[in-house]
Design an enzyme around this catalytic site. Structure first.
Site, PDB file in Angstrom:
ATOM      1  N   HIS A   1     -15.550  29.032  11.525  1.00  0.00           N
ATOM      2  CA  HIS A   1     -16.931  28.434  11.949  1.00  0.00           C
ATOM      3  C   HIS A   1     -16.585  27.062  12.736  1.00  0.00           C
ATOM      4  O   HIS A   1     -16.611  26.194  12.051  1.00  0.00           O
ATOM      5  CB  HIS A   1     -17.553  28.382  10.718  1.00  0.00           C
ATOM      6  CG  HIS A   1     -19.056  27.912  10.727  1.00  0.00           C
ATOM      7  ND1 HIS A   1     -20.075  28.364   9.887  1.00  0.00           N
ATOM      8  CD2 HIS A   1     -19.626  26.929  11.680  1.00  0.00           C
ATOM      9  CE1 HIS A   1     -21.193  27.727  10.198  1.00  0.00           C
ATOM     10  NE2 HIS A   1     -20.918  26.937  11.276  1.00  0.00           N
TER      11      HIS A   1
ATOM     12  N   GLU B   1     -18.472  32.563  13.271  1.00  0.00           N
ATOM     13  CA  GLU B   1     -19.783  31.984  12.819  1.00  0.00           C
ATOM     14  C   GLU B   1     -20.109  30.620  13.445  1.00  0.00           C
ATOM     15  O   GLU B   1     -19.245  29.817  13.757  1.00  0.00           O
ATOM     16  CB  GLU B   1     -19.919  31.826  11.411  1.00  0.00           C
ATOM     17  CG  GLU B   1     -19.362  32.780  10.363  1.00  0.00           C
ATOM     18  CD  GLU B   1     -19.799  32.788   9.102  1.00  0.00           C
ATOM     19  OE1 GLU B   1     -19.941  33.654   8.205  1.00  0.00           O
ATOM     20  OE2 GLU B   1     -20.047  31.667   8.575  1.00  0.00           O
TER      21      GLU B   1
ATOM     22  N   HIS C   1     -21.280  32.143   1.261  1.00  0.00           N
ATOM     23  CA  HIS C   1     -21.403  30.670   0.936  1.00  0.00           C
ATOM     24  C   HIS C   1     -21.397  30.415  -0.436  1.00  0.00           C
ATOM     25  O   HIS C   1     -22.099  31.058  -1.217  1.00  0.00           O
ATOM     26  CB  HIS C   1     -22.858  29.936   1.420  1.00  0.00           C
ATOM     27  CG  HIS C   1     -22.416  28.602   1.710  1.00  0.00           C
ATOM     28  ND1 HIS C   1     -22.178  28.196   2.787  1.00  0.00           N
ATOM     29  CD2 HIS C   1     -22.590  27.697   0.778  1.00  0.00           C
ATOM     30  CE1 HIS C   1     -22.027  26.868   2.634  1.00  0.00           C
ATOM     31  NE2 HIS C   1     -22.499  26.441   1.502  1.00  0.00           N
TER      32      HIS C   1
HETATM   33  C1  LIG Z   1     -22.309  30.239   6.903  1.00  0.00           C
HETATM   34  C2  LIG Z   1     -21.622  29.723   6.006  1.00  0.00           C
HETATM   35  O1  LIG Z   1     -22.065  29.726   4.907  1.00  0.00           O
HETATM   36  C3  LIG Z   1     -19.857  29.312   6.086  1.00  0.00           C
HETATM   37  O2  LIG Z   1     -19.603  29.461   7.402  1.00  0.00           O
HETATM   38  C4  LIG Z   1     -19.791  27.814   5.730  1.00  0.00           C
HETATM   39  O3  LIG Z   1     -20.528  27.010   6.811  1.00  0.00           O
HETATM   40  C5  LIG Z   1     -18.305  27.623   5.813  1.00  0.00           C
HETATM   41  O4  LIG Z   1     -18.091  26.548   6.397  1.00  0.00           O
HETATM   42  P1  LIG Z   1     -17.304  25.051   6.061  1.00  0.00           P
HETATM   43  O5  LIG Z   1     -16.205  25.752   5.337  1.00  0.00           O
HETATM   44  O6  LIG Z   1     -17.103  24.379   7.195  1.00  0.00           O
HETATM   45  O7  LIG Z   1     -18.328  24.542   5.028  1.00  0.00           O
HETATM   46  N1  LIG Z   2     -20.125  32.667   5.752  1.00  0.00           N
HETATM   47  C1  LIG Z   2     -19.735  31.964   4.676  1.00  0.00           C
HETATM   48  C2  LIG Z   2     -18.371  31.494   4.879  1.00  0.00           C
HETATM   49  O1  LIG Z   2     -17.743  31.954   5.894  1.00  0.00           O
HETATM   50  C3  LIG Z   2     -17.517  30.864   3.679  1.00  0.00           C
HETATM   51  O2  LIG Z   2     -18.586  30.144   3.033  1.00  0.00           O
HETATM   52  P1  LIG Z   2     -17.889  29.282   1.831  1.00  0.00           P
HETATM   53  O3  LIG Z   2     -16.970  30.118   1.014  1.00  0.00           O
HETATM   54  O4  LIG Z   2     -16.801  28.329   2.342  1.00  0.00           O
HETATM   55  O5  LIG Z   2     -18.808  28.614   1.128  1.00  0.00           O
END
Ligand SMILES: CC(=O)[C@@H](O)[C@H](O)COP(=O)(O)O
Ligand SMILES: NCC(=O)COP(=O)(O)O
Length: 237
Positions: A43, A70, A190
């Protein structure tokens, strides 16, 4: 089968803390695959505080499993995705300086914008997914954009789970049924964790994929990456 895509953002955060290349993000991604991950998620954010655009280019030719990128569809992000051509792009409505994703799209207000993007990525042969909450109208409008999948934003599930698992999962089961009825694939992510993942999967057997980063990398500190990935995979059987 529900696929486990490991989000390696937190590995990059650790690397960036010292400015060197330890831990090596590319090696960790390949090790995740070797340990059983079905995919890798990144991401990239505009400030590159964790995954950098350069990492995304470097990862693409090395990965053997599904690559999911993402992020918020800024011009830079769209260019990156079209150049890298991952298996899947997941659009997330993050503001530039946001600490982490904290909401799904308003797919009704952004329907035209998202529809254009679905066309652009679809024509490039990239599977599309839209990050949404459980509100039926938001899921219906996600379908109208032509998205292949939605990713349900599971933070509300994760935060209620310990207190009341039935109430926590109920709106997600309803949302997942609607997604299936509308003919879209279903992802979730998430704050999913070893505590709450199995129960979620048991109630939504048609879940295609989860992307998990924060909790998984925290667990790896205690269990090691291999055992951690094996335990997450067990939750998805
Ligand atoms: C879309 C989502 O929920 C994840 O991609 C989350 O944003 C993880 O990113 P971080 O690890 O940077 O918080
Ligand atoms: N799309 C959610 C993700 O990639 C990971 O979220 P998190 O486990 O870091 O909260």
């Amino acid at each position: 089968m529900t696929k486990l895509s490991v989000n390696i953002n937190k590995v990059a955060t650790l690397r960036n803390a010292r400015g060197g290349n330890n831990p090596n993000v590319l090696k960790v991604a390949l090790d995740c695959e070797a340990f059983g991950a079905d995919g890798i998620t990144v991401h990239p954010r505009p400030d590159e505080r964790h995954i950098r655009y350069a990492d995304v280019y470097d990862l693409r030719p090395l990965l053997k499993t599904e690559f999911n990128i993402e992020g918020y569809p800024s011009k830079e992000f769209i260019d990156l995705v079209l150049k890298v051509k991952p298996h899947q792009v997941t659009l997330v409505p993050d503001a530039p300086g946001q600490i982490t994703s904290n909401a799904g799209w308003d797919t009704k207000t952004n329907c035209e914008f998202l529809t254009e993007l679905m066309d652009t990525f679809g024509e490039a042969g990239i599977r599309t997914s839209i990050f949404v909450g459980t509100e039926p109208e938001m899921i219906e409008y996600a379908a109208k954009t032509g998205a292949d999948r939605v990713e349900l934003y599971t933070e509300p599930y994760a935060s209620l789970y310990a207190k009341n698992p039935e109430a926590a999962v109920a709106p997600f089961v309803e949302a997942a049924k609607l997604v299936r009825k509308l003919g879209m694939g279903l992802n979730a992510g998430h704050d999913l964790s070893l505590e709450n993942l199995k129960y979620f999967r048991q109630h939504i057997a048609w879940l295609d994929e989860v992307s998990i980063g924060h909790a998984l990398i925290c667990d790896a500190l205690y269990l090691g990456l291999k055992k951690t990935i094996e335990e997450y995979k067990q939750c998805l059987l």
